[in-house]
Motif scaffolding. Structure first.
Motif, short mmCIF file in Angstrom:
data_model
loop_
_atom_site.label_atom_id
_atom_site.label_comp_id
_atom_site.label_asym_id
_atom_site.label_seq_id
_atom_site.Cartn_x
_atom_site.Cartn_y
_atom_site.Cartn_z
N TRP A 3 6.32 -8.91 -52.76
CA TRP A 3 7.10 -7.71 -53.09
C TRP A 3 7.93 -7.23 -51.91
CZ3 TRP A 3 6.29 -3.29 -50.25
CH2 TRP A 3 5.12 -3.24 -49.49
N ARG A 4 7.54 -7.59 -50.69
CA ARG A 4 8.28 -7.19 -49.51
C ARG A 4 9.61 -7.94 -49.38
NH1 ARG A 4 3.44 -7.40 -44.97
NH2 ARG A 4 2.00 -5.95 -45.98
N CYS A 5 9.80 -8.94 -50.20
CA CYS A 5 11.01 -9.77 -50.10
C CYS A 5 12.19 -9.20 -50.87
CB CYS A 5 10.70 -11.18 -50.60
SG CYS A 5 9.49 -12.05 -49.58
N SER A 6 11.98 -8.14 -51.65
CA SER A 6 13.07 -7.55 -52.39
C SER A 6 14.21 -7.16 -51.45
CB SER A 6 12.59 -6.32 -53.17
OG SER A 6 11.59 -6.69 -54.10
N LEU A 13 17.86 -10.77 -50.61
CA LEU A 13 16.67 -11.19 -51.32
C LEU A 13 16.26 -12.61 -50.91
CD1 LEU A 13 14.55 -11.23 -53.66
CD2 LEU A 13 16.44 -11.93 -55.17
N ILE A 14 17.21 -13.54 -50.96
CA ILE A 14 16.90 -14.94 -50.66
C ILE A 14 16.55 -15.12 -49.18
CG2 ILE A 14 17.70 -17.31 -50.79
CD1 ILE A 14 17.27 -15.77 -53.50
N GLN A 15 17.25 -14.41 -48.31
CA GLN A 15 16.94 -14.51 -46.88
C GLN A 15 15.54 -13.98 -46.59
OE1 GLN A 15 18.66 -16.12 -44.53
NE2 GLN A 15 16.90 -15.73 -43.18
N ASN A 16 15.14 -12.91 -47.27
CA ASN A 16 13.79 -12.38 -47.09
C ASN A 16 12.73 -13.39 -47.55
OD1 ASN A 16 14.70 -9.98 -46.01
ND2 ASN A 16 14.57 -8.84 -47.94
N LEU A 17 12.98 -14.05 -48.67
CA LEU A 17 12.06 -15.08 -49.14
C LEU A 17 11.95 -16.22 -48.13
CD1 LEU A 17 13.20 -15.25 -52.88
CD2 LEU A 17 10.94 -14.52 -52.10
N THR A 24 10.88 -22.61 -48.03
CA THR A 24 10.81 -23.36 -46.77
C THR A 24 11.96 -24.36 -46.62
OG1 THR A 24 9.37 -25.05 -47.74
CG2 THR A 24 8.30 -23.14 -46.72
N SER A 25 12.56 -24.77 -47.73
CA SER A 25 13.63 -25.76 -47.70
C SER A 25 15.00 -25.08 -47.63
CB SER A 25 13.58 -26.65 -48.93
OG SER A 25 14.78 -27.37 -49.09
N PRO A 26 15.83 -25.44 -46.66
CA PRO A 26 17.20 -24.92 -46.62
C PRO A 26 17.98 -25.24 -47.90
CG PRO A 26 16.64 -25.89 -44.51
CD PRO A 26 15.54 -26.25 -45.46
N LEU A 27 17.69 -26.38 -48.54
CA LEU A 27 18.39 -26.74 -49.76
C LEU A 27 18.06 -25.77 -50.89
CD1 LEU A 27 20.23 -28.64 -51.31
CD2 LEU A 27 18.26 -30.14 -51.71
N MET A 32 19.61 -21.17 -54.26
CA MET A 32 19.33 -19.85 -54.82
C MET A 32 20.33 -18.81 -54.32
SD MET A 32 15.12 -19.78 -54.82
CE MET A 32 15.04 -18.19 -55.67
N SER A 33 20.80 -18.97 -53.10
CA SER A 33 21.77 -18.02 -52.54
C SER A 33 23.08 -18.06 -53.30
CB SER A 33 22.02 -18.33 -51.07
OG SER A 33 20.88 -18.10 -50.28
N SER A 34 23.43 -19.23 -53.82
CA SER A 34 24.73 -19.38 -54.47
C SER A 34 24.73 -18.99 -55.95
CB SER A 34 25.23 -20.82 -54.31
OG SER A 34 24.33 -21.73 -54.91
N VAL A 35 23.58 -18.54 -56.46
CA VAL A 35 23.50 -18.06 -57.85
C VAL A 35 23.13 -16.59 -57.81
CG1 VAL A 35 22.41 -18.34 -60.09
CG2 VAL A 35 22.79 -20.35 -58.65
N ASP A 36 24.02 -15.74 -58.24
CA ASP A 36 23.78 -14.30 -58.20
C ASP A 36 22.81 -13.91 -59.32
OD1 ASP A 36 23.84 -11.53 -58.13
OD2 ASP A 36 26.01 -11.41 -57.85
N ARG A 37 21.61 -13.49 -58.93
CA ARG A 37 20.58 -13.17 -59.93
C ARG A 37 21.00 -12.04 -60.85
NH1 ARG A 37 15.18 -10.57 -60.09
NH2 ARG A 37 13.78 -11.90 -61.32
N ALA A 38 21.91 -11.17 -60.39
CA ALA A 38 22.36 -10.07 -61.23
C ALA A 38 23.09 -10.57 -62.48
CB ALA A 38 23.28 -9.14 -60.44
#
Length: 235
Positions: A3-6, A13-17, A24-27, A32-38
């Motif tokens: 929950w702290r990763c929000s 969000l993704i950087q916190n995760l 753990t994988s940069p890939l 995930m960074s390139s897909v806007d969850r919103a």
């Protein structure tokens, strides 16, 4: 810790995760960074960047980002970028993870060789996923080139027409380890699937199912989870 990763943005969000080791994988991080969850949380866009499940309508939810990250990390060895990997995303819902998986196997620009099939038993969700993917040029390209296919069907039976699959993700809790899905795994291949425990208490566990190059199947019980059930479409 999840929950702290929000975050306040998708990038945060993704950087916190990633910072907290849930990615753990940069890939996986980049996919995930390139897909806007919103784009994939139509019922609660203001909560899209919380590390928690969110409703998407039709009695369904989009899983928490840390669970999507866990699935991607587990399946990653069987999803090499640009090598023609085939992936099946069962219970694809609003289409978020389908898009992320396509970014992994086809590359962020969508030009690599690979294919992801998303299947959901609710036509309204399949239609929604298609609309959501069209909200970005990358998503539109994946649909237009056929590298992402979204279909309505009974995910418990898989989608044999598109297989065999190097990786299968199941996004809802199955009542049993469906043999039809194991049969649709490539040699080698891996499935990430939540299954209801037989203890009668309603508990669920992630199982990682591997098939080696000779067709031998092994199963590993991973972590306890809470998913919506993998069932028939509502009538």
């Amino acid at each position: 810790m999840a929950w702290r990763c929000s975050g306040r943005t998708n990038a945060e969000l993704i950087q916190n995760l990633y910072t907290r080791g849930l990615i753990t994988s940069p890939l996986v991080r980049d996919a995930m960074s390139s897909v806007d969850r919103a784009h994939y949380c139509p019922s609660s866009p203001n909560a899209a960047y919380e590390d928690s499940p969110q409703p998407i309508g039709f009695g369904a939810t989009i899983s928490a980002p840390h669970m999507h990250a866990s699935a991607c990390e587990s399946l990653l060895p069987f999803m090499p970028e640009g090598k023609g990997a085939k992936v099946l995303d069962i219970g694809s819902g609003s289409g978020y993870l389908t898009h992320v998986l396509a970014n992994i196997v086809c590359g962020a620009d969508g030009k690599g060789d690979g294919k992801v099939v998303g299947i959901d038993h609710i036509k309204g969700l399949t239609d929604m996923a298609r609309q959501n993917m069209q909200r970005s040029k990358e998503g539109r390209l994946l649909l237009e080139t056929g590298k992402v296919e979204l279909i309505t069907g009974d995910g418990r039976k898989g989608y044999a027409e598109g297989g065999p699959y190097h990786a299968i993700h199941v996004g809802a809790a199955a009542k049993e380890m469906h043999q039809s899905l194991i049969e649709q795994l490539e040699r080698p291949g891996r499935m990430f699937i939540p299954v209801e425990d037989e203890d009668g208490w309603g508990s669920q566990w992630i199982w990682v199912v591997d098939k080696d190059k000779d067709g031998k199947v092994s199963r590993k019980k991973d972590m306890g989870v809470r998913y919506v059930p993998l069932t028939d479409a509502p009538t």
